[in-house]
Scaffold this motif. Structure first.
Motif, PDB file in Angstrom:
ATOM      1  N   GLU A  58       6.007  30.067   1.060  1.00 22.57           N
ATOM      2  CA  GLU A  58       6.180  30.863   2.272  1.00 22.57           C
ATOM      3  C   GLU A  58       5.087  31.929   2.253  1.00 22.57           C
ATOM      4  N   ILE A 133      15.295  36.758   9.201  1.00 20.57           N
ATOM      5  CA  ILE A 133      14.711  35.633   8.476  1.00 20.57           C
ATOM      6  C   ILE A 133      13.413  35.265   9.186  1.00 20.57           C
ATOM      7  N   MET A 145      10.864  30.230   6.993  1.00 19.62           N
ATOM      8  CA  MET A 145      12.183  29.650   6.733  1.00 19.62           C
ATOM      9  C   MET A 145      12.247  28.236   7.309  1.00 19.62           C
ATOM     10  N   TYR A 150      17.529  26.942   6.219  1.00 21.35           N
ATOM     11  CA  TYR A 150      18.355  27.692   7.172  1.00 21.35           C
ATOM     12  C   TYR A 150      19.761  27.096   7.253  1.00 21.35           C
TER      13      TYR A 150
END
Length: 425
Positions: A58, A133, A145, A150
């Protein structure tokens, strides 16, 4: 920081890996203590949850790992909780492995085997009203995400908490684009390092007119950086503009006297990136300076830079800044193309775009507001007819890294105002 740039600066000392790690960790600790609380309060977010998986980083998490945690391990989950009332932001890691001293370890798999249930217990215990998020339709920086993660997270949440989830897109951008005092202490030296390598490339040390090809200079850059233990975030470019030839010549073309050379070059050092475009002229036998028309072309590009810098203001979108700068340049009879962008943890960094080379009008990627304490690549060109080349239109590309303090744009290590000269004999 300085507006004056040296043509062939000395190469700064390159730190050992251990010393680099110490600097990275020092900066990261500063950012955790200052940037995270400021942006969470600014955006009204009570809890920020970030997730990364091994080999599927990420973009925000990648910049929050300490220097010895080089990537996510298995599944790395970070949780920031702002309790309000001026209290410190809590930093937790719900991960199998610790993350230095920056995050408190908050998961014991022996007691709670389900990682997402461990996250749900943390959420329920703190009862945040707004949970951010990283999801975004517009920017990859705020879209970390994944759908599968999720679903797993929300399935574990107590009833009613899923409705509290909000996009963390702006939080991500604010974290990535914000520069701290410690970063600004070292950033000019990082840009100087890049300038020094360009100075070597644009010299007889590397280029022998009539023999060296553009492609050979590109690979010289790669070998030079490998020897220094420094990464480049894109393959360097070398282009040739030549009298009587339309456009940019690249590849295995041999560099000749009378050529105008262009380079696009960027490095990554201590997690910060540079992005520079410079020009050089290969002197013909008997010449001591470049033709006046080429020198004037660079001056015109410098003027466009000035007009763009003058157009910056906190709160304006990149689209508005682009329109302002172009209007000023066109009013002065210049022929500009502006395509500037933020820089920092990424070469094409988080924040608003100020034009694109193929779009000089409003763009969805240019709607975000400009913030203070951000760094930029002032990237643009102006097109100018060169009398000595029979009126041929030449592309005078330039790119210099800069800092916007909220009032003015300052170059980190100056800018090119004179063509670099390469002797042919």
């Amino acid at each position: 920081m300085s507006d004056a740039e040296q043509a062939h600066p000395d190469l700064p000392v390159v730190l050992s890996q251990r010393d680099r790690a110490a600097v990275v960790d020092d900066i990261l600790a500063e950012r955790m203590e200052t940037v995270v609380p400021a942006i969470m309060r600014e955006q009204g977010i009570d809890m920020w949850i970030l997730m990364a998986r091994e080999y599927f980083e990420e973009p925000v998490v990648a910049t929050m790992l300490d220097a010895e945690s080089m990537s996510a391990r298995r599944r790395t989950i970070l949780v920031f909780y702002n309790p309000g009332e001026g209290k410190p932001v809590e930093r937790l890691t719900v991960s199998r492995y610790g993350l230095g001293n920056l995050f408190a370890a908050s998961w014991d798999p022996a007691k709670q085997p389900d990682q997402w249930k461990a996250v749900a217990e943390i959420i329920a215990a703190r009862d945040p009203k707004r949970i951010a998020i990283n999801t975004s339709d517009l920017t990859a920086f705020g879209d970390g995400m994944t759908l599968s993660q999720y679903k797993a997270m929300t399935a574990a949440l107590p009833t009613g908490f899923e409705e509290r989830i909000v996009p963390g897109e702006t939080l991500s951008l604010r974290w990535l684009e914000s520069r701290t005092p410690r970063e600004l202490e070292i950033y000019p030296g990082i840009v100087r390092l890049a300038h020094a390598v360009i100075g070597e490339a644009f010299s007889r040390k590397v280029i022998t007119p009539g023999k060296t090809t553009a492609e050979e200079v590109q690979w010289w850059y790669r070998d030079r950086l490998a020897g220094l233990g420094i990464d480049t975030w894109f393959h360097p470019s070398i282009g040739i503009q030549r009298q009587g030839v339309k456009g940019m010549i690249e590849g295995d073309e041999v560099i000749q006297p009378g050529d105008l050379l262009w380079t696009d070059f960027g490095i990554t050092y201590m997690r910060l990136n540079t992005d520079t475009q410079h020009l050089a002229y290969v002197l013909k036998p008997g010449e001591t300076e470049a033709p006046a028309g080429l020198r004037a072309g660079l001056k015109a590009t410098n003027r466009v830079q000035d007009l763009l810098r003058q157009s910056f203001a906190v709160g304006l979108s990149g689209n508005v800044v682009l329109a302002r700068a172009r209007a000023k340049a066109l009013a002065e009879g210049l022929d500009p193309s502006i395509y500037s962008h933020p820089i920092g943890f990424h070469g094409h960094g988080a924040g608003t775009a100020i034009g694109f080379w193929d779009n000089q009008k409003d763009d969805p990627r240019g709607t975000y507001a400009i913030r203070p304490n951000t760094t930029w690549s002032i990237e643009l060109t102006s097109y100018n007819a060169v009398p000595e080349w029979g009126g041929q239109k030449v592309d005078f590309r330039s790119e210099e890294d800069a800092f916007f303090d909220g009032k003015e744009v300052h170059f980190l290590d100056g800018r090119q105002t004179e063509l670099t000269l390469i002797p042919s004999e």
